[in-house]
Design a protein around this motif. Structure first.
Motif, mmCIF file in Angstrom:
data_model
loop_
_atom_site.group_PDB
_atom_site.id
_atom_site.type_symbol
_atom_site.label_atom_id
_atom_site.label_comp_id
_atom_site.label_asym_id
_atom_site.label_seq_id
_atom_site.Cartn_x
_atom_site.Cartn_y
_atom_site.Cartn_z
ATOM 1 N N LEU A 45 0.822 -1.213 0.000
ATOM 2 C CA LEU A 45 0.000 0.000 0.000
ATOM 3 C C LEU A 45 0.855 1.261 0.000
ATOM 4 O O LEU A 45 0.492 2.268 -0.619
ATOM 5 N N ALA A 46 1.973 1.206 0.657
ATOM 6 C CA ALA A 46 2.876 2.357 0.637
ATOM 7 C C ALA A 46 3.428 2.584 -0.759
ATOM 8 O O ALA A 46 3.662 3.731 -1.170
ATOM 9 N N ALA A 47 3.620 1.492 -1.500
ATOM 10 C CA ALA A 47 4.180 1.615 -2.843
ATOM 11 C C ALA A 47 3.131 2.003 -3.875
ATOM 12 O O ALA A 47 3.409 2.786 -4.787
ATOM 13 N N ASN A 48 1.915 1.481 -3.742
ATOM 14 C CA ASN A 48 0.946 1.754 -4.807
ATOM 15 C C ASN A 48 0.187 3.064 -4.628
ATOM 16 O O ASN A 48 -0.406 3.577 -5.572
ATOM 17 N N GLY A 49 0.163 3.607 -3.426
ATOM 18 C CA GLY A 49 -0.447 4.919 -3.221
ATOM 19 C C GLY A 49 -1.969 4.920 -3.249
ATOM 20 O O GLY A 49 -2.592 5.989 -3.280
ATOM 21 N N ILE A 50 -2.593 3.749 -3.251
ATOM 22 C CA ILE A 50 -4.053 3.678 -3.281
ATOM 23 C C ILE A 50 -4.591 3.892 -1.864
ATOM 24 O O ILE A 50 -4.176 3.219 -0.925
#
Length: 562
Positions: A45-50
């Motif tokens: 979640l930190a990487a995808n920004g959703i």
């Protein structure tokens, strides 16, 4: 079919099922609350920004229902009814069943009339693949309007216990689990721009695969056909989605190179790019810094909906009026399935003044028709067989004249207006024997003496006016008459045929004239819109005036029936 013409996006729709699901609520929908899974989820979640997404789990909805809802919204946004759509093209990663095709199932949900179908397979780029096919069909004149939808319901293969089947999922599979979500987006394509607000002209759609040099990056179902049963395949985890995340940076590089090859990015005003995670957005911007100023994405609030994502983005940008006439919009979808790049270039165009004024004429005409006694009786279900025979008898005289005035118009167009001359010649050839269908319907319902009947006052006036217009040099004004007459066939004829059949028990062979025009005049209207697109500013007043007079005289013709 003839030369290709422009194609326009005239309506958009999107459907995201259920309430938004925030990052802290994902586990309640998909499972996975053990500490190791929680840590992996946080990293993804930190990487995808959703920040939020939507899941159909718990709603009972199927993928085809998501798609049907988005199509319905797009058709409504375009100001159309479903039976005005001639083609439905769909794109999805996984339909609800293997057979029949996804488009057929969506068609079964949306209804409408008979239509051409296309089911595009693949992953994220399947939405633009569907758009390409539908745009080509409209450009070739095969259909006046088409609907395109991308849809995904992936949550059903991401939830426990299915996701964990076959052993502990890999980190790559966990990336997909916390990135993908459900939704559908759709557009309506038309052969003419909207009269009341801007439209998006489709300049081109391009797609290229690099599967000849790249291995599969995203897969599911490998080996499932060899499993002894569906249950065994699921237990072995053969249906779980997998992705080689390490291969994704190469996808970005290929996508950037392909975009630069297709279009001068300095001429683009808006870029809608499907990226699966914010980390890939940053890589794209590092390659092309100028894109950061013109890009739009709703990944953070809508999630990654695969084949639907590009249309979900486009719908929000359209609805919030981000585009202005003259601006160019690039759609880009890099697909990781086996490295496919899909792009589309759109141009926002202003409302069409001529179509706007013709739309006003049509509204006035419809209001007048609603007061005509014979029309009221047909539409309220009180018409008799005698009423129907009277309608055919009075229409025949005008229909016979139709071939004459179209032929006369063709002979009076100069070489400078060759498009109009060619169209008139073709149209005259197609319709000069239509009155024979009408005569057969009249006889099939017990009518006699139709060939001896005289034109009523409205028919006399209508024929005299149109023949006089057709006799002028370069009679471009007749496009206004065609707009009314062909529009009547498209908007009313088939509905009248069905109402009369339901009320009077008539067979198809007794309403063949009305059914023929109801089923074929949409194609004629598409051709007419191509001709309206090549008119000149000085033509507008004459076309609108002729349309208004034709509408009034046509209504008078029907009023004379009583």
């Amino acid at each position: 079919m003839g030369q290709t013409s422009a194609v326009y996006i005239t309506g958009c729709g999107a459907y995201l099922p259920g309430a938004p699901v925030g990052n802290d609520e994902i586990a309640a929908h998909l499972g996975g609350t053990d500490p190791a899974t929680t840590r992996r989820r946080a990293r993804v979640l930190a990487a995808n920004g959703i920040r939020q997404r939507h899941y159909a789990t718990g709603t009972g909805a199927s993928n085809e229902e998501l798609a049907a809802e988005a199509v319905g919204r797009a058709v409504k946004d375009a100001g159309l009814a479903m039976d005005e759509i001639g083609m439905l093209a769909t794109g999805t990663t996984m339909g609800d069943q293997l057979v029949p095709g996804f488009a057929a199932m969506v068609h079964g949900r949306v209804g409408g009339g008979p239509m051409e179908l296309l089911s595009a397979g693949g992953v994220c780029a399947s939405g633009l693949a569907a758009l390409k096919s539908a745009a080509a069909a409209v450009a070739l004149g095969e259909h006046a309007r088409a609907a395109v939808v991308g849809s995904e319901l992936v949550s059903r293969v991401l939830a426990e216990p299915r996701f964990a089947a076959g052993g502990r999922p890999t980190a790559d599979a966990e990336f997909l689990r916390w990135t993908l979500s459900d939704g559908a987006g759709a557009v309506v394509l038309s052969a003419a721009p909207r009269a009341d607000r801007p439209s998006l002209r489709v300049e081109w759609v391009r797609s290229v695969s690099y599967a000849h040099e790249r291995p599969a990056c995203m897969r599911a179902g490998e080996g499932w056909l060899d499993a002894p049963s569906a249950a065994a395949a699921e237990a072995a985890g053969l249906l779980r989605l997998r992705q080689d995340v390490a291969a994704l940076p190469a996808l970005v590089r290929l996508g950037v190179a392909q975009a630069r090859e297709l279009v001068d990015l300095a001429t683009i005003d808006h870029a809608l790019i499907h990226w699966s995670a914010e980390t890939f957005r940053n890589r794209i911007f590092a390659e092309i810094p100028d894109l950061s100023e013109i890009s739009f994405s709703n990944l953070a609030t809508c999630g990654n909906t695969g084949a639907a994502s590009i249309f979900v983005m486009l719908e929000e940008a359209w609805r919030t009026q981000r585009f202005q006439p003259g601006e160019r919009i690039l759609l880009a979808v890099p697909e990781s399935g086996r490295f496919t790049m899909a792009f589309a270039l759109l141009t926002c165009v202003a409302p069409n003044q001529l179509l706007s004024e013709l739309a006003t004429v049509w509204s006035e005409f419809e209001a007048r028709l609603a007061q005509v006694p014979i029309v009221r009786r047909i539409e309220d279900g009180t018409a008799t067989v005698q009423d129907y025979r009277a309608l055919l008898l009075h229409l025949r005289q005008q229909v016979v004249e139709g071939g004459r005035w179209i032929s006369r118009a063709a002979s009076n167009f100069s070489a400078e207006r060759f498009e109009l001359r060619s169209a008139a010649i073709l149209h005259a050839a197609e319709e000069h024997r239509d009155f024979l269908l009408l005569e057969r319907d009249h006889a099939a319902t017990g009518g006699t003496g139709i060939r001896d009947a005289r034109k009523n006052a409205g028919s006399e006036a209508l024929s005299a006016f149109i023949l006089q217009q057709a006799s002028q040099p370069d009679p471009v004004d007749l496009l206004g008459a065609m707009f009314v007459i062909e529009g009547l066939g498209t908007a009313k004829a088939l509905g009248w045929a069905r109402m009369l059949q339901d009320r009077l028990g008539l067979g198809d062979g007794q309403v063949s004239f009305l059914r023929y025009h109801g089923e074929h005049d949409a194609e004629h209207v598409g051709e007419l819109h191509k001709l309206l697109a090549v008119t000149r500013p000085g033509d507008v007043d004459g076309i609108v005036r002729t349309a208004r007079i034709t509408a009034r005289l046509y209504a008078l013709q029907l009023e004379e029936i009583g």
